[in-house]
Design a protein around this motif. Structure first.
Motif, short mmCIF file in Angstrom:
data_model
loop_
_atom_site.label_atom_id
_atom_site.label_comp_id
_atom_site.label_asym_id
_atom_site.label_seq_id
_atom_site.Cartn_x
_atom_site.Cartn_y
_atom_site.Cartn_z
N ALA A 130 5.76 10.65 7.72
CA ALA A 130 6.95 10.24 7.17
C ALA A 130 7.09 10.25 5.62
N ALA A 131 5.71 9.93 5.06
CA ALA A 131 5.65 9.87 3.67
C ALA A 131 5.75 11.48 3.14
N LYS A 132 5.13 12.29 3.81
CA LYS A 132 4.84 13.69 3.19
C LYS A 132 6.35 14.35 3.67
N SER A 133 6.99 13.86 4.49
CA SER A 133 8.47 14.42 4.95
C SER A 133 9.28 14.18 3.96
N LEU A 134 9.37 12.87 3.48
CA LEU A 134 10.29 12.33 2.70
C LEU A 134 10.16 12.76 1.39
N VAL A 135 8.72 12.52 0.80
CA VAL A 135 8.41 12.91 -0.70
C VAL A 135 8.69 14.33 -0.80
N THR A 136 8.45 15.16 0.06
CA THR A 136 8.64 16.60 -0.05
C THR A 136 10.25 16.92 -0.11
N TRP A 137 11.00 16.11 0.57
CA TRP A 137 12.48 16.32 0.53
C TRP A 137 12.98 16.06 -1.02
N ARG B 40 18.28 6.51 -3.17
CA ARG B 40 19.08 5.30 -2.94
C ARG B 40 18.43 4.86 -1.66
N GLU B 41 18.63 3.74 -1.18
CA GLU B 41 18.48 2.85 0.06
C GLU B 41 16.66 3.21 0.37
N GLY B 42 16.05 2.92 -0.50
CA GLY B 42 14.60 2.86 -0.39
C GLY B 42 13.93 4.35 -0.22
N GLY B 43 14.69 5.12 -0.68
CA GLY B 43 14.19 6.73 -0.47
C GLY B 43 14.65 7.33 0.73
N THR C 109 8.88 4.98 -5.56
CA THR C 109 8.54 4.72 -4.10
C THR C 109 9.53 4.93 -2.92
N VAL C 110 9.07 5.34 -1.73
CA VAL C 110 9.83 5.67 -0.49
C VAL C 110 9.39 4.40 0.12
N PHE C 111 10.17 3.53 0.80
CA PHE C 111 9.75 2.33 1.63
C PHE C 111 9.75 2.98 3.05
N LEU C 112 8.44 3.05 3.52
CA LEU C 112 8.25 3.41 4.84
C LEU C 112 8.32 2.36 6.02
N GLY C 113 8.19 1.14 5.43
CA GLY C 113 8.04 0.16 6.39
C GLY C 113 7.25 -1.09 6.14
N LEU C 114 7.01 -1.93 7.23
CA LEU C 114 6.22 -2.97 7.28
C LEU C 114 4.90 -2.69 8.49
N ARG C 115 3.61 -3.21 8.08
CA ARG C 115 2.82 -3.10 8.93
C ARG C 115 2.06 -4.60 8.75
N ASP C 116 2.33 -5.22 9.82
CA ASP C 116 1.87 -6.72 10.01
C ASP C 116 2.40 -7.53 8.67
N GLY C 117 3.74 -7.25 8.43
CA GLY C 117 4.54 -7.86 7.32
C GLY C 117 4.22 -7.43 6.05
N ALA C 118 3.08 -6.57 5.80
CA ALA C 118 2.73 -5.97 4.62
C ALA C 118 3.57 -4.53 4.32
N ARG D 50 0.97 -1.16 0.04
CA ARG D 50 0.24 -0.05 0.07
C ARG D 50 0.90 1.29 0.13
N ALA D 51 0.53 2.37 -0.56
CA ALA D 51 0.97 3.68 -0.42
C ALA D 51 0.32 4.82 -0.05
N TYR D 52 0.94 5.85 0.51
CA TYR D 52 0.09 7.19 0.59
C TYR D 52 0.80 7.94 -0.38
N VAL D 53 0.03 8.77 -1.21
CA VAL D 53 0.23 9.56 -2.24
C VAL D 53 0.24 10.94 -1.81
#
Length: 316
Positions: free
Chosen positions: A132-139, A156-159, A78-87, A42-45
């Motif tokens: 986290a999504a907003k901060s990283l995407v904006t950066w 690099r490194e998942g964003g 995409t920026v990899f934010l992490g896993l939620r319950d493995g997803a 899943r992703a936050y846009v």
């Protein structure tokens, strides 16, 4: 559910991360590619200060499938934010032109994040990941070129960093520290308002920490610069990530040493002392003059609420 129920005392928005950041996966490009293809992904846009959300009847869903995000026009990176319950959960950006094309559609909307957070449209437990999504995407959108040599950089490194192929300089996302403080003297607290605030709203004073400055000195300096009040006994309370664009609000308390306010009009429209009864009415939106305190999603609300709950012990 009221805003106070969504953000009980001590739990403002953007805290309480539910993701496993899984930092060990960031350097594994093959694994990240496979995670993007995971049907559970899943992703936050992010679109500036807004999110692209899927409309589902009266409700809105901010967490999109990767296919939904791409169909709506999100950039493929995409920026990899992490896993939620493995997803896997990602952050994605969208160009202004693509976001504009979504306006007026019935199945999707571009909604301002602050409003959705305040209204509870996004579940509070998701807001840290959204921040986290907003901060990283904006950066990434603002740092496409190397500050060292001017060449275009690559994600690099998942964003979580950008690398310059020309001079090999590595660039990392920045977080700007901001002090925000509940200043009290006896049974009175100090609050101010900026011209951009909603009418009648007052909040805690705040300001950026400067280079080579301690948190304690930043609190004292900002309060004196903005309101002419000298402080002592600065104490830490809690922090709140604040993705506008990427700050860390450092909540503190302090004891005022004087009462005569001298306002810096370039920073504040007004500043004044409020007693406990008046502050309590402002926090509950019951003040007879229509004055209001900060919204429960902001750390300033929790600093004020703690002062009202604990009394003078909160500033000792």
């Amino acid at each position: 559910m009221s805003a106070s129920d969504s953000f009980p005392l001590g739990k403002p928005a953007f805290v309480g991360n539910i993701l496993d950041r899984a930092a060990h996966l960031r350097t594994n490009e093959q694994k990240l590619l496979s995670l993007e293809s995971d049907p559970r992904a899943r992703a936050y846009v992010v679109s500036r200060d807004s999110l692209v959300v899927k409309r589902e009847g009266e409700a809105s869903r901010a967490l999109l499938t990767i296919n939904e995000a791409l169909t709506f026009g999100a950039n493929p990176g995409t920026v990899f934010l992490g896993l939620r319950d493995g997803a896997p959960v990602f952050g994605m950006g969208i160009a202004p032109q693509a976001a504009e094309k979504l306006i007026g559609r019935e199945d999707v909307a571009v909604s301002e994040l602050r409003g959705m957070a305040m209204q509870g449209t996004i579940p509070p437990e998701q807001l840290s990941a959204v921040a986290a999504a907003k901060s990283l995407v904006t950066w990434h959108q603002r740092h496409g070129f190397c500050a060292n040599c001017g060449a275009r950089t690559a994600m690099r490194e998942g964003g979580w960093k950008r690398e310059c192929p020309a001079c090999k300089t590595e660039h990392f996302p920045r977080t700007d520290p901001v002090v925000i403080m509940m200043v009290a003297k006896g049974d009175k607290c100090l609050m101010g308002r900026q011209s951009r605030f909603m009418p009648g709203m007052y909040s805690c004073l705040a300001g950026f920490v400067e280079a080579a400055e301690t948190i304690e000195d930043a609190v004292k300096r900002e309060v004196f610069e903005e309101a002419g009040i000298r402080c002592a006994d600065v104490a830490y309370y809690m922090t709140q990530p604040w993705p506008y664009p990427s700050s860390l609000m450092i909540g503190c308390t302090a004891r005022a040493l004087n009462e005569d306010i001298v306002i810096d009009r370039s920073e504040l429209e007004d500043a004044r002392w409020f007693d406990r009864d008046e502050a309590r009415l402002m926090l509950t939106r019951q003040h007879p003059d229509g004055l209001a305190g900060p919204h429960p999603f902001a750390i300033a609300h929790h600093l004020l609420g703690r002062w009202l709950q604990e009394g003078d012990n909160a500033t000792r």
